[in-house]
Design a protein around this motif. Sequence first.
Motif, short mmCIF file in Angstrom:
data_model
loop_
_atom_site.label_atom_id
_atom_site.label_comp_id
_atom_site.label_asym_id
_atom_site.label_seq_id
_atom_site.Cartn_x
_atom_site.Cartn_y
_atom_site.Cartn_z
N LYS A 99 0.84 -1.20 0.00
CA LYS A 99 0.00 0.00 0.00
C LYS A 99 0.88 1.25 0.00
O LYS A 99 0.59 2.23 -0.71
N PHE A 100 1.94 1.23 0.77
CA PHE A 100 2.89 2.34 0.79
C PHE A 100 3.49 2.57 -0.59
O PHE A 100 3.58 3.70 -1.06
N ARG A 101 3.90 1.50 -1.26
CA ARG A 101 4.51 1.62 -2.59
C ARG A 101 3.53 2.23 -3.58
O ARG A 101 3.90 3.08 -4.42
N GLU A 102 2.28 1.83 -3.51
CA GLU A 102 1.26 2.36 -4.43
C GLU A 102 1.08 3.87 -4.26
O GLU A 102 0.86 4.59 -5.24
N ILE A 103 1.16 4.35 -3.02
CA ILE A 103 0.94 5.77 -2.75
C ILE A 103 2.21 6.59 -2.97
O ILE A 103 2.21 7.60 -3.67
N ALA A 104 3.31 6.15 -2.37
CA ALA A 104 4.55 6.94 -2.40
C ALA A 104 5.36 6.73 -3.67
O ALA A 104 6.14 7.59 -4.06
N GLY A 105 5.18 5.58 -4.32
CA GLY A 105 5.95 5.28 -5.51
C GLY A 105 7.38 4.87 -5.22
O GLY A 105 8.22 4.83 -6.12
N ILE A 106 7.67 4.53 -3.97
CA ILE A 106 9.04 4.20 -3.57
C ILE A 106 9.22 2.68 -3.49
O ILE A 106 8.44 1.98 -2.85
N GLU A 107 10.26 2.19 -4.16
CA GLU A 107 10.61 0.78 -4.11
C GLU A 107 11.89 0.53 -3.32
O GLU A 107 12.09 -0.54 -2.77
N GLU A 108 12.76 1.55 -3.32
CA GLU A 108 13.98 1.49 -2.53
C GLU A 108 14.45 2.91 -2.25
O GLU A 108 13.98 3.88 -2.85
N ARG A 109 15.37 3.03 -1.29
CA ARG A 109 15.91 4.33 -0.92
C ARG A 109 17.37 4.15 -0.53
O ARG A 109 17.86 3.02 -0.41
N ARG A 110 18.09 5.28 -0.35
CA ARG A 110 19.52 5.20 -0.03
C ARG A 110 19.77 5.76 1.38
O ARG A 110 19.21 6.78 1.76
N TYR A 111 20.63 5.05 2.12
CA TYR A 111 21.07 5.50 3.44
C TYR A 111 22.58 5.76 3.42
O TYR A 111 23.34 5.07 2.73
N ALA A 112 22.99 6.75 4.21
CA ALA A 112 24.41 7.03 4.36
C ALA A 112 25.09 5.87 5.09
O ALA A 112 24.48 5.16 5.89
N ARG A 113 26.37 5.70 4.82
CA ARG A 113 27.16 4.70 5.57
C ARG A 113 27.27 5.14 7.03
O ARG A 113 27.17 6.33 7.34
N PRO A 114 27.48 4.20 7.94
CA PRO A 114 27.57 4.55 9.37
C PRO A 114 28.57 5.65 9.68
O PRO A 114 28.35 6.46 10.58
N GLU A 115 29.69 5.69 8.95
CA GLU A 115 30.72 6.68 9.26
C GLU A 115 30.43 8.05 8.62
O GLU A 115 31.17 9.02 8.87
N GLN A 116 29.39 8.14 7.80
CA GLN A 116 29.08 9.40 7.12
C GLN A 116 28.01 10.19 7.86
O GLN A 116 27.09 9.61 8.46
N ARG A 117 28.14 11.52 7.81
CA ARG A 117 27.12 12.40 8.35
C ARG A 117 26.68 13.37 7.25
O ARG A 117 27.23 13.36 6.15
N ALA A 118 25.70 14.20 7.54
CA ALA A 118 25.15 15.09 6.52
C ALA A 118 26.22 15.99 5.92
O ALA A 118 26.24 16.25 4.71
N SER A 119 27.12 16.50 6.75
CA SER A 119 28.19 17.37 6.23
C SER A 119 29.08 16.61 5.25
O SER A 119 29.57 17.20 4.27
#
Length: 360
Positions: free
Chosen positions: A49-69
Amino acid sequence: MKNTIQTVFAATGSYIPDMIVKNSDFLNHSFFEKNGTPILKDNATVIEKFREIAGIEERRYARPEQRASDLGFLAAKDALESSGIDAETLDYIIVAHNFGDVTYETNRSDMVPTLASRIKHMLGIKNADCVAYDLPFGCPGWVQGVIQADYFIRSGDAKRCMVIGTETLSRVVDPHDRDTMLYSDGGGAVILEASSEETVGILSHKTQTHSLEHAMLLTMHNPVYDCGGEENDIFLTMNGRKLYEFALSNVPLVVKAALDKAGVHLSEIKKVLIHQANDKMDNAILQRLFKLYDIESFDSAEVMPMIISWLGNSSVATVPTLLDIILKNKMPGHHIGKGDKVVFASVGAGMNINAIVYQF
């Protein structure tokens, strides 16, 4: 005397994290309703149901050692290296974000020093006249940073500005909230500079803040159930239904106001690069926009490129990342050429809305 200085994009860059998180990775999560009761439907049904609404099948996460900066720095580095621009020539570095640097497995914001100062430090810029500052403005932060850069350049205060959008939303969301599946991490950057060519660059922009009735549609809250975190943990939460209604009612009007200000008709627009918030919502916004012009027939897939299906919603990073992907010919079927008019638009916490009309 008429100001003949125009603000143009001189370079773009992005950093797309390499940690891929698929929808199937949420099959073993425990999801709860907002009132703290378990969601009774099985996870496979919830996810579909989420996929039908948001259109998201996958997403990307930063590596543990990475931060926003770090993500912002890598996007900035990409913009500089792909263009050959000397970082010492930057007059401003504006970094849009909402949560600062959040270390892996915490949700604590760290914003001292500013992310802009951290990124300037990582870039090794010696020029003290390069002013670096942060801009928290919800998801529209990067678009607003571009608007601020336009003011600096057109006033003569700056010749070249870098605007970065970077975020690690995966670290400020509640793992037991199904909305967590929306969010992702990423960084995008542009370099803007002055041009004397009158027919290119930023033609107009418009911004609104609807805070009296709508400020609390996106907030940080304690969870309503025990998620195993610290007692005082707070997480990003939203009123999805009301946010959807707000966006549909207001975003098309802000885009039209920007188009009217530029003297440009919607039929002249080649692309609408909108914040990748939610596939269903973005398509509904586009339909409402075309309806304002009594245009019934249009190809939404052609007009409004979408990358949310594989990158998710990385807040301030979505629009600059999308722009970089298209301009570097990494999105089959989409191209922006000289003379094309494009709309940039975003909506998010505050509630803030903004739009830019730009001619390449």
